[in-house]
Design an enzyme around this catalytic site. Structure first.
Site, mmCIF file in Angstrom:
data_model
loop_
_atom_site.group_PDB
_atom_site.id
_atom_site.type_symbol
_atom_site.label_atom_id
_atom_site.label_comp_id
_atom_site.label_asym_id
_atom_site.label_seq_id
_atom_site.Cartn_x
_atom_site.Cartn_y
_atom_site.Cartn_z
ATOM 1 N N SER A 189 0.812 -1.204 0.000
ATOM 2 C CA SER A 189 0.000 0.000 0.000
ATOM 3 C C SER A 189 0.858 1.272 0.000
ATOM 4 O O SER A 189 1.744 1.394 -0.829
ATOM 5 C CB SER A 189 -0.947 -0.067 1.193
ATOM 6 O OG SER A 189 -2.071 0.703 0.931
ATOM 7 N N LYS A 241 4.288 2.019 -2.338
ATOM 8 C CA LYS A 241 4.754 3.204 -3.068
ATOM 9 C C LYS A 241 6.186 3.495 -2.596
ATOM 10 O O LYS A 241 7.086 3.802 -3.379
ATOM 11 C CB LYS A 241 3.868 4.426 -2.763
ATOM 12 C CG LYS A 241 2.347 4.206 -2.894
ATOM 13 C CD LYS A 241 1.560 5.470 -2.555
ATOM 14 C CE LYS A 241 0.166 5.267 -1.970
ATOM 15 N NZ LYS A 241 -0.843 4.623 -2.754
ATOM 16 N N TRP A 280 -9.693 0.340 -5.518
ATOM 17 C CA TRP A 280 -9.162 1.665 -5.180
ATOM 18 C C TRP A 280 -7.734 1.830 -5.716
ATOM 19 O O TRP A 280 -7.314 2.895 -6.114
ATOM 20 C CB TRP A 280 -9.209 1.816 -3.652
ATOM 21 C CG TRP A 280 -8.868 3.161 -3.111
ATOM 22 C CD1 TRP A 280 -7.849 3.439 -2.243
ATOM 23 C CD2 TRP A 280 -9.555 4.398 -3.326
ATOM 24 N NE1 TRP A 280 -7.857 4.775 -1.930
ATOM 25 C CE2 TRP A 280 -8.899 5.392 -2.588
ATOM 26 C CE3 TRP A 280 -10.668 4.758 -4.088
ATOM 27 C CZ2 TRP A 280 -9.291 6.723 -2.566
ATOM 28 C CZ3 TRP A 280 -11.067 6.089 -4.082
ATOM 29 C CH2 TRP A 280 -10.381 7.056 -3.332
ATOM 30 N N HIS A 312 -7.547 -5.773 -0.161
ATOM 31 C CA HIS A 312 -6.319 -4.986 -0.002
ATOM 32 C C HIS A 312 -5.550 -5.507 1.207
ATOM 33 O O HIS A 312 -5.942 -5.277 2.350
ATOM 34 C CB HIS A 312 -6.772 -3.534 0.223
ATOM 35 C CG HIS A 312 -5.674 -2.543 0.320
ATOM 36 N ND1 HIS A 312 -4.928 -2.145 -0.760
ATOM 37 C CD2 HIS A 312 -5.215 -1.826 1.382
ATOM 38 C CE1 HIS A 312 -4.056 -1.225 -0.374
ATOM 39 N NE2 HIS A 312 -4.208 -1.019 0.918
HETATM 40 C C1 GTR Z 1 -5.370 4.622 1.446
HETATM 41 C C2 GTR Z 1 -4.743 5.415 0.360
HETATM 42 C C3 GTR Z 1 -3.975 4.509 -0.534
HETATM 43 C C4 GTR Z 1 -3.135 3.491 0.211
HETATM 44 C C5 GTR Z 1 -3.721 3.073 1.535
HETATM 45 C C6 GTR Z 1 -2.754 2.470 2.553
HETATM 46 O O1 GTR Z 1 -6.204 5.377 2.216
HETATM 47 O O2 GTR Z 1 -5.762 6.065 -0.328
HETATM 48 O O3 GTR Z 1 -3.204 5.272 -1.437
HETATM 49 O O4 GTR Z 1 -1.848 3.898 0.363
HETATM 50 O O5 GTR Z 1 -4.329 4.101 2.204
HETATM 51 O O6 GTR Z 1 -1.589 2.782 2.612
HETATM 52 O O7 GTR Z 1 -3.228 1.675 3.342
#
Ligand code: GTR
Length: 424
Positions: free
Chosen positions: A264, A268, A355, A405
């Site tokens: 997540s 990045k 997402w 996720h």
């Molecule tokens: C979310 C965000 C994503 C992702 C995620 C995370 O809210 O929109 O870009 O990075 O968090 O890190 O769990």
């Protein structure tokens, strides 16, 4: 000096509120038929229009990394920083299969000092092993129920997406992230795992960069006058490099075989750490989405405008110029993935993680494969992503897991297969 008339101020303000920097982000699109990706910026074009040759890649790669720093992640400071570390604990766990080592890594400049807790889990009966370094979301004590794991003293959030700093970590958090860190299974396959709580490097909230690694470099703060300086993702990635400085001194670790991995926002971060530090010989991005592996120009799921509004501290300020103007970005996510070349890179998605735009995550690897081909390797060769559960690709790898996720043993199994294949 003449002051501006109130009318001029009013119009000036109205204009700036109208600008993409202040507009409310449009709602996320989840309809594939509405995607208009257009053309992606070329990966292999020199400034004079000629094509990059294989022997020019190393230099061209540096330029692409600079483009990414200037427009998305920000530059890290060049100032020096003293690093020292101390092993504060070690012992066996997992019925003797895992050797646990805990370190306090101290970073020091003339301005501040920062202590980062590092946990390393080695296969107890092997030496000189390759493995995985990744940041965790909830503290080193969250990755396993083992009672010896130290609890972080830096702040923590109950919900990582909530805007407030909730509490200091406690015993309650012990082992809560164990499903994401299958340490025993990873050690059984002969790999080490090293992890740091990301909040130890930089707390994940917008405080004008007063704490974490940013406090070490007060002359390098991101503000309106310095729109290409690091944000928190830049800070976490820089922190991963400092941890790498420590790992390569560990005689039990094969410094040529250290992968950086992240899920997540930390996916990045793993990509950016891989782009900026070639000592990471393999890079893994799990469900990294917008700002990570997902092609921004697809505008599917989370967008540049949405992410910059929700997390204004993650990227550099210049990134905000591309709110709802993704087509003006001089790069896209395929550029980020390509900067890992010629090192192996792996991207993973989850079917229910719309997402993060799984198709966009796949496509960045597919388009980045052009660079791998130039360098004599194969990447992802099909424009269509595989069915769930199947890992595809060669030097660029990909799978999509059935489910939400997350980062689970099924994902790690693919990462380990990929690493074994390339580290043989
Ligand atoms: C979310 C965000 C994503 C992702 C995620 C995370 O809210 O929109 O870009 O990075 O968090 O890190 O769990």
């Amino acid at each position: 000096m003449k002051t501006k008339s109130s009318l001029a101020i009013f119009f000036g303000l109205a204009m700036s509120l109208n600008s993409p920097l202040f507009a409310q982000p449009k709602k996320a699109n989840h309809d594939e038929s509405l995607v208009k990706m257009g053309e992606l910026p070329p990966l292999l074009k020199n400034a004079d229009g000629s094509s990059v040759k294989p022997n020019e890649w190393a230099e061209h790669r540096e330029n692409l990394v600079k483009t990414l720093a200037e427009n998305q992640f920000g530059f890290s400071p060049q100032e020096s920083c003293a690093l020292s570390f101390e092993k504060v604990e070690s012992g066996l766990m997992n019925e003797g299969e895992t050797l646990r080592e805990q370190y306090v890594v101290t970073l020091r400049t003339d301005h501040a000092e920062l202590a980062i807790n590092l946990a390393v889990f080695l296969p107890a009966k092997k030496s000189k092993v390759g493995g995985f370094l990744g940041l965790n979301f909830q503290g080193n004590h969250a990755v396993d129920p083992d009672p010896a794991l130290r609890i972080p003293v830096s702040w923590m959030r109950e919900n990582p997406n909530a805007g407030v700093v909730d509490h200091k970590a406690t015993e309650k958090g012990r082992g809560v992230e164990r499903d994401r860190w299958p340490i025993r299974e990873i050690n059984q396959r002969g790999f080490f795992v090293a992890t740091v709580y990301y909040g130890d490097i930089d707390p994940d909230f917008d405080d004008g960069f007063q704490n974490g690694v940013h406090a070490l470099f007060p002359n390098h703060r991101s503000d309106d006058a310095h729109t290409n300086r690091w944000g928190s993702i830049g800070g976490w990635a820089w922190g991963l490099s400092r941890i790498m400085d420590v790992l390569i001194q560990n005689p039990a670790i094969d410094s040529e075989r250290v992968a950086v991995v992240g899920h997540s926002r930390l996916g990045k971060t793993a990509l950016w750490a891989g782009a900026t530090d070639p000592r990471f010989s393999l890079v893994i991005s799990n469900n990294s989405g917008c700002g990570g592996a997902a092609i921004e120009r697809r505008n599917f799921g989370e967008t540049v405008a949405i992410i910059n509004k929700a997390f204004p501290h993650w990227f550099c300020r210049n990134f905000r110029q591309f709110n709802e103007r993704e087509t003006e970005l001089p790069h896209d996510a395929h550029t980020l993935v390509a900067t890992i070349a010629p090192r192996p890179v792996y991207i993973s998605s989850a079917t229910k993680d719309e997402w993060a735009d799984p198709k966009g995550e796949y496509l960045s690897g597919y388009y980045a494969s052009e660079v791998y081909r130039l360098l004599g390797y194969k990447g992802l060769e099909s424009e269509t992503k595989p069915d769930p559960g199947k890992s595809v690709g060669d030097r660029v790898g990909y799978h999509i897991r059935e489910g939400a996720h997350d980062i689970l043993l099924e994902d790690w199994d693919h990462f380990m297969n990929f690493a074994s294949r390339h580290w043989q």
